[in-house]
Scaffold this active site. Sequence first.
Site, PDB file in Angstrom:
ATOM      1  N   GLU A  69       0.852  -1.012  -0.105  1.00  0.00           N
ATOM      2  CA  GLU A  69      -0.310  -0.290   0.716  1.00  0.00           C
ATOM      3  C   GLU A  69       0.881   1.243   0.002  1.00  0.00           C
ATOM      4  O   GLU A  69       1.753   1.488   0.738  1.00  0.00           O
ATOM      5  CB  GLU A  69      -0.842  -0.187   1.571  1.00  0.00           C
ATOM      6  CG  GLU A  69      -1.845   1.248   1.124  1.00  0.00           C
ATOM      7  CD  GLU A  69      -2.923   0.883   2.371  1.00  0.00           C
ATOM      8  OE1 GLU A  69      -3.573   1.881   2.471  1.00  0.00           O
ATOM      9  OE2 GLU A  69      -3.036  -0.158   2.635  1.00  0.00           O
ATOM     10  N   ASP A 121       9.742   7.805   1.253  1.00  0.00           N
ATOM     11  CA  ASP A 121       9.623   7.629  -0.018  1.00  0.00           C
ATOM     12  C   ASP A 121       9.487   5.899  -0.688  1.00  0.00           C
ATOM     13  O   ASP A 121      10.106   5.806  -0.480  1.00  0.00           O
ATOM     14  CB  ASP A 121      10.650   8.143  -0.713  1.00  0.00           C
ATOM     15  CG  ASP A 121      10.403   8.907  -1.886  1.00  0.00           C
ATOM     16  OD1 ASP A 121       9.156   7.720  -2.777  1.00  0.00           O
ATOM     17  OD2 ASP A 121      10.359   9.469  -2.759  1.00  0.00           O
ATOM     18  N   ASP A 143      -2.145  12.438  -2.885  1.00  0.00           N
ATOM     19  CA  ASP A 143      -2.608  13.703  -3.149  1.00  0.00           C
ATOM     20  C   ASP A 143      -2.947  14.473  -4.114  1.00  0.00           C
ATOM     21  O   ASP A 143      -1.990  13.827  -5.786  1.00  0.00           O
ATOM     22  CB  ASP A 143      -0.918  14.251  -2.571  1.00  0.00           C
ATOM     23  CG  ASP A 143      -0.647  15.310  -2.309  1.00  0.00           C
ATOM     24  OD1 ASP A 143      -1.602  16.400  -2.945  1.00  0.00           O
ATOM     25  OD2 ASP A 143      -0.056  16.349  -1.537  1.00  0.00           O
ATOM     26  N   ASP A 179     -11.208  10.372  -5.674  1.00  0.00           N
ATOM     27  CA  ASP A 179     -12.276  11.254  -5.766  1.00  0.00           C
ATOM     28  C   ASP A 179     -11.900  12.269  -7.188  1.00  0.00           C
ATOM     29  O   ASP A 179     -12.817  13.539  -6.644  1.00  0.00           O
ATOM     30  CB  ASP A 179     -12.638  12.080  -4.345  1.00  0.00           C
ATOM     31  CG  ASP A 179     -11.953  12.406  -3.733  1.00  0.00           C
ATOM     32  OD1 ASP A 179     -10.781  12.700  -3.402  1.00  0.00           O
ATOM     33  OD2 ASP A 179     -11.926  14.005  -3.218  1.00  0.00           O
TER      34      ASP A 179
END
Length: 241
Positions: A69, A121, A143, A179
Amino acid sequence: MTEKRHPSGAPWRNFYGRFRGKTLRDSQKTYLDEDLAALSPGPVGWDVNPERRPLDPGAVLGGRPLWLEIGFGGGEHLVHLAERHPDRGIIGCEPFINGVAMLLGKIRESGAGNIAVHPGDARDLFDVLPDASIGRAYLLYPDPWPKARHHRRRFVTPEHLAPLARVLAPGALFHVATDIPDYVRQTLQQVPRHGFDWLAEGPDDWRTPWEGWLSTRYEQKALREGRMPHYVVFRRHGGAG
């Protein structure tokens, strides 16, 4: 002109997200001090592995098949995934230390023993993962970098997708939830260019969450604010899935 370099001597990588937010609670500091080192997938960072020696997948989480993930936020989905699939090893990447601390608290509550955590990262982890070593990957509410001049900072760019494709096994699934309609556009444009097929056959395939989905706090915020979640799933070329 001299190339900017990491203190280890490695070429410098720009990172545009946040590493730290509000002040950590004492309990969260305890989780970081007591739990984080033991949950490392291995020597990942440039400071501990400057030669970028590959990790041994068989030595991570008891040799379980590995899933990933990327940017786990507060960690609720990652822990849910680990609880649903105890036969899989779940590696989570997250550079935001407040999110890492939240995940560690959830792991304590859950008792799940099949989670590894890279607090940095994802590209650094890609450097040391062997080819085809990951069986599934998730990118949930990344993001959005909404300004056009910042779209190159998004995860769904060649700098991230090329190494992700390398470490995913043939037939591995790559799940993306967002979204932001323009993030969907860029995802559908870029991901297939790196060896993936989009699995949708109709509108319900991107409007409906995949089986076992846990709605995250980011998704709940999007729903409250009237934004529609999109769920897109890709398959890495070369296998039946």
